[in-house]
Scaffold this motif. Structure first.
Motif, mmCIF file in Angstrom:
data_model
loop_
_atom_site.group_PDB
_atom_site.id
_atom_site.type_symbol
_atom_site.label_atom_id
_atom_site.label_comp_id
_atom_site.label_asym_id
_atom_site.label_seq_id
_atom_site.Cartn_x
_atom_site.Cartn_y
_atom_site.Cartn_z
ATOM 1 N N ASP A 148 0.845 -1.202 0.000
ATOM 2 C CA ASP A 148 0.000 0.000 0.000
ATOM 3 C C ASP A 148 0.881 1.253 0.000
ATOM 4 O OD1 ASP A 148 -1.768 2.094 0.558
ATOM 5 O OD2 ASP A 148 -3.011 0.855 1.867
ATOM 6 N N THR A 149 1.036 1.870 -1.162
ATOM 7 C CA THR A 149 1.892 3.057 -1.257
ATOM 8 C C THR A 149 1.256 4.274 -0.600
ATOM 9 O OG1 THR A 149 1.001 3.561 -3.454
ATOM 10 C CG2 THR A 149 3.034 2.274 -3.359
ATOM 11 N N GLU A 150 -0.058 4.343 -0.579
ATOM 12 C CA GLU A 150 -0.712 5.489 0.051
ATOM 13 C C GLU A 150 -0.460 5.484 1.554
ATOM 14 O OE1 GLU A 150 -2.525 9.069 -0.292
ATOM 15 O OE2 GLU A 150 -2.027 7.713 -1.931
ATOM 16 N N LEU A 151 -0.527 4.318 2.153
ATOM 17 C CA LEU A 151 -0.226 4.199 3.578
ATOM 18 C C LEU A 151 1.241 4.518 3.834
ATOM 19 C CD1 LEU A 151 -1.563 3.458 6.253
ATOM 20 C CD2 LEU A 151 -0.944 1.061 5.832
ATOM 21 N N ALA A 152 2.114 4.082 2.938
ATOM 22 C CA ALA A 152 3.546 4.381 3.067
ATOM 23 C C ALA A 152 3.793 5.884 2.995
ATOM 24 C CB ALA A 152 4.333 3.657 1.983
ATOM 25 N N LEU A 153 3.099 6.565 2.104
ATOM 26 C CA LEU A 153 3.249 8.016 2.001
ATOM 27 C C LEU A 153 2.822 8.708 3.298
ATOM 28 C CD1 LEU A 153 1.975 8.607 -1.639
ATOM 29 C CD2 LEU A 153 4.261 9.136 -0.795
ATOM 30 N N GLY A 154 1.791 8.174 3.937
ATOM 31 C CA GLY A 154 1.352 8.736 5.209
ATOM 32 C C GLY A 154 2.443 8.643 6.269
ATOM 33 N N VAL A 155 3.194 7.544 6.261
ATOM 34 C CA VAL A 155 4.302 7.388 7.203
ATOM 35 C C VAL A 155 5.374 8.445 6.939
ATOM 36 C CG1 VAL A 155 6.164 5.866 7.970
ATOM 37 C CG2 VAL A 155 3.880 4.921 7.522
ATOM 38 N N LEU A 156 5.691 8.686 5.658
ATOM 39 C CA LEU A 156 6.691 9.701 5.319
ATOM 40 C C LEU A 156 6.262 11.068 5.831
ATOM 41 C CD1 LEU A 156 7.595 8.718 1.629
ATOM 42 C CD2 LEU A 156 8.625 7.917 3.756
ATOM 43 N N GLU A 157 4.987 11.366 5.747
ATOM 44 C CA GLU A 157 4.493 12.659 6.218
ATOM 45 C C GLU A 157 4.503 12.727 7.742
ATOM 46 O OE1 GLU A 157 0.838 12.572 4.110
ATOM 47 O OE2 GLU A 157 1.743 13.233 2.208
ATOM 48 N N ASP A 158 4.219 11.600 8.393
ATOM 49 C CA ASP A 158 4.261 11.575 9.861
ATOM 50 C C ASP A 158 5.677 11.808 10.376
ATOM 51 O OD1 ASP A 158 1.569 11.046 9.990
ATOM 52 O OD2 ASP A 158 1.799 8.881 10.233
ATOM 53 N N ASP A 159 6.677 11.388 9.611
ATOM 54 C CA ASP A 159 8.061 11.564 10.047
ATOM 55 C C ASP A 159 8.396 13.042 10.197
ATOM 56 O OD1 ASP A 159 10.665 10.485 10.712
ATOM 57 O OD2 ASP A 159 11.355 11.245 8.776
ATOM 58 N N GLU A 160 7.834 13.875 9.347
ATOM 59 C CA GLU A 160 8.070 15.309 9.457
ATOM 60 C C GLU A 160 7.521 15.850 10.775
ATOM 61 O OE1 GLU A 160 6.342 17.044 5.997
ATOM 62 O OE2 GLU A 160 7.600 15.897 4.595
ATOM 63 N N THR A 161 6.348 15.337 11.195
ATOM 64 C CA THR A 161 5.752 15.750 12.470
ATOM 65 C C THR A 161 6.620 15.322 13.643
ATOM 66 O OG1 THR A 161 3.529 15.573 11.524
ATOM 67 C CG2 THR A 161 3.696 15.565 13.922
ATOM 68 N N VAL A 162 7.123 14.082 13.591
ATOM 69 C CA VAL A 162 7.979 13.575 14.666
ATOM 70 C C VAL A 162 9.259 14.404 14.769
ATOM 71 C CG1 VAL A 162 9.440 11.631 15.369
ATOM 72 C CG2 VAL A 162 7.075 11.235 14.660
ATOM 73 N N ASP A 163 9.836 14.744 13.634
ATOM 74 C CA ASP A 163 11.056 15.550 13.654
ATOM 75 C C ASP A 163 10.819 16.895 14.337
ATOM 76 O OD1 ASP A 163 12.463 13.568 12.383
ATOM 77 O OD2 ASP A 163 12.339 14.478 10.384
ATOM 78 N N GLU A 164 9.689 17.511 14.067
ATOM 79 C CA GLU A 164 9.385 18.797 14.687
ATOM 80 C C GLU A 164 9.146 18.627 16.185
ATOM 81 O OE1 GLU A 164 9.073 22.523 15.598
ATOM 82 O OE2 GLU A 164 9.705 21.822 13.612
ATOM 83 N N GLU A 165 8.434 17.579 16.579
ATOM 84 C CA GLU A 165 8.213 17.293 18.005
ATOM 85 C C GLU A 165 9.547 17.077 18.711
ATOM 86 O OE1 GLU A 165 5.532 16.956 19.947
ATOM 87 O OE2 GLU A 165 3.790 16.734 18.637
#
Length: 252
Positions: free
Chosen positions: A153-170
């Motif tokens: 599921d590439t769409e789910l994988a893309l969601g993980v990539l976007e979540d990583d940006e949030t974690v980096d900011e946190e």
């Protein structure tokens, strides 16, 4: 050519199908183990449980053994089957994913070691709220990236990539807060440093979950986006939901 779950049912050799399915199953098992390692290491810290932290530390050998087994299976498939196209991508993606999972296990081990030190110090300190929050985020990233791998599921994988940006900011926000706290209270430097190292390990777990998601995109689409200058969605084109909406509009 995109890879789908039906792709592996088309082999003439049923034994080859079984080998590929076993490979995926073993990777998911390894993923489940390292996810539990992260959960239990953080719980050991928050619950002041030194025995649980020691168990996480001792289980690191099992993670390493699972990686060696998966690597051996991949080597055997490459040598005997000489897979082509999407099957080759699957074997290579599994090898990459197993390496990232092993490194997640290493980070869980580091968290457990730092938790043991903090428990031994017996001091309450700042940063546990941030640890709990970021740990929950990165564990979900690991879970989602493994689900994406299992489902192609590439769409789910893309969601993980976007979540990583949030974690980096946190993570950056937590670092700023804790460094300021240490400057204001030098007596807190020693315990807070261990919290900072735990947060660093959690941030690295998020990075490895991000790598797992990139492996899914490579597996399904044949695209290596690790160093792509544009946003990952630009590499893949429009979102799946956008294409489905356009398709529905055409049908009407």
């Amino acid at each position: 050519m995109d890879l789908t779950n039906d792709r592996h049912s088309q082999h003439i050799s049923s034994q080859f199908n079984q080998e590929l399915e076993a490979l995926k199953t073993h990777l998911m098992g390894m993923g489940g183990l390292v996810e539990r390692q992260i959960q239990e290491a953080v719980a050991a810290l928050l619950n002041n449980d030194s025995r649980a932290a020691e168990e996480v530390r001792d289980n690191d050998r099992q993670v390493n053994e699972m990686q060696l087994r998966i690597d051996d299976e991949c080597t055997q498939i490459l040598a005997r089957r000489q897979p082509a196209a999407s099957d080759l991508r699957l074997v290579l993606a599994v090898t990459r994913a197993a390496s990232d999972l092993e490194r997640i296990g290493d980070e869980a081990n580091k968290i457990a070691r730092n938790a043991l030190t903090l428990i031994e110090l017996g001091e309450t300190t700042r940063g546990y709220t941030e640890v709990r929050r970021i740990a929950g985020q990165v564990r979900e990233m690991v879970r989602q990236s493994l689900t994406a791998f299992a489902r192609f599921d590439t769409e789910l994988a893309l969601g993980v990539l976007e979540d990583d940006e949030t974690v980096d900011e946190e993570y950056r926000s937590a670092m700023r807060s804790l460094v300021t706290f240490m400057m204001e209270d030098p007596h807190a430097i020693s315990p807070v440093l261990h919290v900072l190292w735990i947060l660093r390990s959690l941030e690295r777990v998020g990075d490895h979950a991000n790598n797992l998601a990139e492996s899914v995109i490579y597996l399904v689409k044949g695209l290596d986006i690790r160093h792509a200058p544009e946003h990952p969605r630009a590499s893949l084109g429009r979102k799946r939901g956008d294409r489905e909406a356009e398709s529905d509009a055409d049908d009407s």
